[in-house]
Design a protein around this motif. Structure first.
Motif, mmCIF file in Angstrom:
data_model
loop_
_atom_site.group_PDB
_atom_site.id
_atom_site.type_symbol
_atom_site.label_atom_id
_atom_site.label_comp_id
_atom_site.label_asym_id
_atom_site.label_seq_id
_atom_site.Cartn_x
_atom_site.Cartn_y
_atom_site.Cartn_z
ATOM 1 N N ARG A 5 71.961 23.392 -16.991
ATOM 2 C CA ARG A 5 73.291 23.247 -17.601
ATOM 3 C C ARG A 5 74.360 23.817 -16.696
ATOM 4 N NH1 ARG A 5 74.513 27.272 -22.175
ATOM 5 N NH2 ARG A 5 74.534 28.504 -20.289
ATOM 6 N N ASP A 6 74.110 24.999 -16.144
ATOM 7 C CA ASP A 6 75.081 25.630 -15.252
ATOM 8 C C ASP A 6 75.294 24.805 -13.989
ATOM 9 O OD1 ASP A 6 75.275 27.606 -17.143
ATOM 10 O OD2 ASP A 6 74.078 29.081 -16.026
ATOM 11 N N ILE A 42 77.577 22.031 -14.881
ATOM 12 C CA ILE A 42 78.971 22.492 -14.987
ATOM 13 C C ILE A 42 79.587 22.599 -13.600
ATOM 14 C CG2 ILE A 42 80.408 24.488 -15.615
ATOM 15 C CD1 ILE A 42 78.501 24.920 -18.005
ATOM 16 N N LYS A 43 78.838 23.162 -12.666
ATOM 17 C CA LYS A 43 79.353 23.288 -11.296
ATOM 18 C C LYS A 43 79.608 21.915 -10.684
ATOM 19 C CE LYS A 43 77.311 27.732 -10.174
ATOM 20 N NZ LYS A 43 76.314 28.435 -9.376
ATOM 21 N N LEU A 101 75.276 17.134 -18.954
ATOM 22 C CA LEU A 101 75.750 18.437 -19.407
ATOM 23 C C LEU A 101 75.564 18.583 -20.919
ATOM 24 C CD1 LEU A 101 77.219 21.106 -18.891
ATOM 25 C CD2 LEU A 101 79.359 19.876 -19.190
ATOM 26 N N SER A 138 73.130 21.227 -22.767
ATOM 27 C CA SER A 138 73.733 22.153 -23.732
ATOM 28 C C SER A 138 73.010 22.059 -25.076
ATOM 29 C CB SER A 138 75.220 21.841 -23.923
ATOM 30 O OG SER A 138 75.923 22.129 -22.745
#
Length: 179
Positions: A163-164, A167-168, A3, A7
């Motif tokens: 990245r998303d 996060i999930k 992550l 980012s």
């Protein structure tokens, strides 16, 4: 860990995209100014510079306009002064030199004027050719920057998706359960 890497990559790509967009803005402005200057130079082929038109040009071109006008004047006058005696001598031989002083002065002025205009026209043509090369170079750089921008935007989209997804993946998963 992934992550943070994604980012950082997104941040780096956003900075690159911003830099490319800034450069494209600069190139667009310079290209527009160059085209305005080229139009002005093309209109001054005979060495007659209109100060009003020059002042209407973008401020970034004013130094260039003044430099070009000075070079055209100086070099055209030097050319006319160097070649006028030859043409005046030819004219005197052709007409036998039997003219009054007023007619002779008018002819000398005409010869100087024509030589000046010829030299100014040649210098303007040379400047226009140079401007066309410069414009082509700027257009090529602009195309390269636009292509690079598209590539960075695609990579940025992929990095944001990764990245998303990270996060999930890290989000807590609650399961409905009963007692």
């Amino acid at each position: 860990m992934g992550l943070l890497m994604f980012s950082a990559r997104v941040h780096d790509l956003m900075r690159r995209k911003s830099n490319i967009e800034y450069r494209l803005t600069q190139l667009t402005r310079k290209l527009s100014d160059l085209q305005d200057y080229a139009t002005y130079v093309g209109n001054c082929a005979d060495g007659n510079f209109d100060i009003g038109e020059a002042l209407a040009l973008p401020g970034s071109t004013l130094g260039r306009v003044m430099g070009h006008a000075g070079r055209v004047y100086n070099e055209s006058m030097a050319y006319a002064n160097a070649n006028a005696p030859y043409y005046q001598q030819m004219w005197m031989q052709q007409y036998g030199g039997n003219l009054d002083a007023n007619s002779q002065a008018m002819m000398n002025n005409y010869i100087m004027s024509q030589l000046y205009k010829d030299a100014a026209d040649k210098m303007t043509q040379k400047e226009v050719r140079r401007l066309k090369r410069e414009e082509e170079k700027m257009k090529n750089e602009k195309e390269q920057q636009e292509t690079l921008l598209k590539e960075v935007e695609q990579e940025l989209q992929s990095a944001r998706q990764a990245r998303d997804a990270g996060i999930k993946e890290m989000a807590p998963k609650y399961v409905a359960g009963g007692q």
